[in-house]
Design a protein around this motif. Sequence first.
Motif, PDB file in Angstrom:
ATOM      1  N   ILE A  72      52.637  41.765  46.975  1.00  0.00           N
ATOM      2  CA  ILE A  72      51.762  42.701  46.270  1.00  0.00           C
ATOM      3  C   ILE A  72      50.529  41.955  45.773  1.00  0.00           C
ATOM      4  N   LEU A  73      49.370  42.580  45.981  1.00  0.00           N
ATOM      5  CA  LEU A  73      48.114  42.083  45.430  1.00  0.00           C
ATOM      6  C   LEU A  73      47.601  43.151  44.466  1.00  0.00           C
ATOM      7  N   PHE A  74      47.449  42.793  43.204  1.00  0.00           N
ATOM      8  CA  PHE A  74      46.994  43.744  42.183  1.00  0.00           C
ATOM      9  C   PHE A  74      45.530  43.450  41.874  1.00  0.00           C
ATOM     10  N   ILE A  75      44.662  44.403  42.217  1.00  0.00           N
ATOM     11  CA  ILE A  75      43.227  44.243  41.992  1.00  0.00           C
ATOM     12  C   ILE A  75      42.791  45.166  40.858  1.00  0.00           C
ATOM     13  N   ASP A  76      42.114  44.582  39.900  1.00  0.00           N
ATOM     14  CA  ASP A  76      41.627  45.337  38.741  1.00  0.00           C
ATOM     15  C   ASP A  76      40.275  44.760  38.334  1.00  0.00           C
ATOM     16  N   VAL A 110      40.567  34.821  52.818  1.00  0.00           N
ATOM     17  CA  VAL A 110      39.414  35.297  52.049  1.00  0.00           C
ATOM     18  C   VAL A 110      39.210  34.371  50.855  1.00  0.00           C
ATOM     19  N   ARG A 111      37.981  33.941  50.656  1.00  0.00           N
ATOM     20  CA  ARG A 111      37.674  33.078  49.519  1.00  0.00           C
ATOM     21  C   ARG A 111      36.366  33.525  48.857  1.00  0.00           C
ATOM     22  N   ILE A 164      37.061  37.507  44.989  1.00  0.00           N
ATOM     23  CA  ILE A 164      38.421  37.751  45.466  1.00  0.00           C
ATOM     24  C   ILE A 164      38.867  36.618  46.389  1.00  0.00           C
ATOM     25  N   ASP A 165      40.052  36.081  46.121  1.00  0.00           N
ATOM     26  CA  ASP A 165      40.725  35.149  47.019  1.00  0.00           C
ATOM     27  C   ASP A 165      42.006  35.811  47.508  1.00  0.00           C
ATOM     28  N   SER A 171      39.652  49.649  47.886  1.00  0.00           N
ATOM     29  CA  SER A 171      39.129  50.129  49.163  1.00  0.00           C
ATOM     30  C   SER A 171      37.906  49.326  49.603  1.00  0.00           C
ATOM     31  N   THR A 172      37.088  48.900  48.666  1.00  0.00           N
ATOM     32  CA  THR A 172      35.938  48.058  49.014  1.00  0.00           C
ATOM     33  C   THR A 172      36.405  46.733  49.596  1.00  0.00           C
ATOM     34  N   PHE A 173      37.472  46.186  49.039  1.00  0.00           N
ATOM     35  CA  PHE A 173      38.054  44.963  49.580  1.00  0.00           C
ATOM     36  C   PHE A 173      38.461  45.168  51.041  1.00  0.00           C
ATOM     37  N   LEU A 174      39.115  46.293  51.317  1.00  0.00           N
ATOM     38  CA  LEU A 174      39.558  46.575  52.681  1.00  0.00           C
ATOM     39  C   LEU A 174      38.363  46.758  53.620  1.00  0.00           C
TER      40      LEU A 174
END
Length: 246
Positions: free
Chosen positions: A212-216, A10-11, A26-27, A47-50
């Motif tokens: 782990i990927l931390f999305i904020d 993903v880029r 998001i990468d 969840s939007t990323f997923l």
Amino acid sequence: MADPQPLIQVRGLVKRFGPRTVLDGIDADIRPGEALFVIGPSGGGKSTFLRCLNLLERPDAGTIRFRGHDVLARGADVNRYRRHVGMVFQHFNLFPHLTVLRNITLAPTLTRRLTPRRAAAKALTLLRRIGLADKARAYPPQLSGGQKQRIAIVRALAMGPDAILFDEPTSALDPEMVGEVLALMKELAHGGLTMVVVTHEIAFAREVADRILFIDGGRVAAEGPPSAFFDNPANPRVRDFLSKVL
């Protein structure tokens, strides 16, 4: 040894809902056989990323490559991609009017990946594996929440996917049912299934995740192995988040 080539790459992923930017560049790389856990505050875009990874939401910008192929390109076969990348939802999404066996065999037979006989045989093998073979002729309303979610996982496995995306798979369960679903997921991770898991089960992430990927705020604020992420986080936002959930 060099890292394996990403199964999914993903880029620059961007997703907007009206004037609100939910994902902001998001990468991420998802490597074969790894369990990537996505954590972060509610509303941060996990969840939007997923859902973008599964193309349930169409990104506004960026690229998603599966085995090197751009799945967002004009003419890309989205249904074929989804046969390789399954998804397990928060609320099971089982068809209440179909038996457990039919829920599991529907997609493999409709897509002609398996004949009805082979699909049924595979479904029963999977049901025996999770101790629910006796529920094959039952209907979803007759099952507990934990049983429904395990059936939903088996349904995804029945397609023989290369990866499965889990969107907070225990969030709709009563506390006593969480353990049986997490036990199955742990078994799958140890078996080498490629998994992307959005979860608030922080202790489970710490135990099972490879990374782990931390999305904020719609961005990747930190990523790394669980040991570094939980034991010595460099990012102050991560430290603040962990202080509230651990």
